[in-house]
Design a protein around this motif. Sequence first.
Motif, PDB file in Angstrom:
ATOM      1  N   SER A  13      -8.268 -47.050   4.220  1.00 55.60           N
ATOM      2  CA  SER A  13      -9.690 -47.045   3.927  1.00 55.60           C
ATOM      3  C   SER A  13     -10.283 -45.661   4.196  1.00 55.60           C
ATOM      4  O   SER A  13      -9.956 -45.023   5.192  1.00 55.60           O
ATOM      5  CB  SER A  13     -10.395 -48.079   4.801  1.00 55.60           C
ATOM      6  OG  SER A  13     -11.793 -47.929   4.699  1.00 55.60           O
ATOM      7  N   ARG A  33     -18.071 -45.302  -1.247  1.00 52.09           N
ATOM      8  CA  ARG A  33     -17.664 -46.478  -2.011  1.00 52.09           C
ATOM      9  C   ARG A  33     -18.878 -47.350  -2.290  1.00 52.09           C
ATOM     10  O   ARG A  33     -19.866 -47.331  -1.562  1.00 52.09           O
ATOM     11  CB  ARG A  33     -16.643 -47.309  -1.229  1.00 52.09           C
ATOM     12  CG  ARG A  33     -15.313 -46.639  -1.070  1.00 52.09           C
ATOM     13  CD  ARG A  33     -14.360 -47.508  -0.288  1.00 52.09           C
ATOM     14  NE  ARG A  33     -14.814 -47.654   1.092  1.00 52.09           N
ATOM     15  CZ  ARG A  33     -14.317 -48.511   1.966  1.00 52.09           C
ATOM     16  NH1 ARG A  33     -13.335 -49.321   1.625  1.00 52.09           N
ATOM     17  NH2 ARG A  33     -14.775 -48.565   3.200  1.00 52.09           N
ATOM     18  N   TRP A  41     -11.906 -54.187  -0.735  1.00 53.96           N
ATOM     19  CA  TRP A  41     -10.867 -53.233  -0.344  1.00 53.96           C
ATOM     20  C   TRP A  41      -9.586 -53.908   0.164  1.00 53.96           C
ATOM     21  O   TRP A  41      -8.490 -53.549  -0.236  1.00 53.96           O
ATOM     22  CB  TRP A  41     -11.404 -52.259   0.696  1.00 53.96           C
ATOM     23  CG  TRP A  41     -10.492 -51.095   0.920  1.00 53.96           C
ATOM     24  CD1 TRP A  41      -9.590 -50.951   1.934  1.00 53.96           C
ATOM     25  CD2 TRP A  41     -10.376 -49.934   0.115  1.00 53.96           C
ATOM     26  NE1 TRP A  41      -8.932 -49.757   1.808  1.00 53.96           N
ATOM     27  CE2 TRP A  41      -9.395 -49.102   0.690  1.00 53.96           C
ATOM     28  CE3 TRP A  41     -11.012 -49.495  -1.045  1.00 53.96           C
ATOM     29  CZ2 TRP A  41      -9.036 -47.880   0.154  1.00 53.96           C
ATOM     30  CZ3 TRP A  41     -10.662 -48.271  -1.576  1.00 53.96           C
ATOM     31  CH2 TRP A  41      -9.681 -47.468  -0.981  1.00 53.96           C
ATOM     32  N   ARG A  49      -6.771 -48.928  -5.199  1.00 53.32           N
ATOM     33  CA  ARG A  49      -7.288 -48.126  -4.085  1.00 53.32           C
ATOM     34  C   ARG A  49      -7.125 -46.636  -4.362  1.00 53.32           C
ATOM     35  O   ARG A  49      -8.036 -45.845  -4.100  1.00 53.32           O
ATOM     36  CB  ARG A  49      -6.553 -48.475  -2.795  1.00 53.32           C
ATOM     37  CG  ARG A  49      -6.911 -49.808  -2.229  1.00 53.32           C
ATOM     38  CD  ARG A  49      -6.168 -50.021  -0.946  1.00 53.32           C
ATOM     39  NE  ARG A  49      -6.432 -51.336  -0.397  1.00 53.32           N
ATOM     40  CZ  ARG A  49      -5.978 -51.757   0.755  1.00 53.32           C
ATOM     41  NH1 ARG A  49      -5.219 -50.959   1.496  1.00 53.32           N
ATOM     42  NH2 ARG A  49      -6.243 -52.958   1.196  1.00 53.32           N
TER      43      ARG A  49
END
Length: 77
Positions: A13, A33, A41, A49
């Motif tokens: 992330s 994002r 996610w 991703r």
Amino acid sequence: MTNMVWKRDEVESPCIQICVVHPTERICTGCYRTIDEIARWSKMDHTERAEIMQDLPDRKPRLAKRRGGRAARINRD
């Protein structure tokens, strides 16, 4: 016995724990994002991703701050 740390081969992330959604652009000012991308996610595959990560730098300019703000309006010549 060796201590082996299990690691998953996936895109991590981009969250930097500055979670504030820009009121007009509707993207996080910390990681860039969208709310939908943040929510999904953990369910995304590696490819999705990676595509989002590649797009994030292009989103930063959308959050450029206005120059001057209230002080500039008060101090106009």
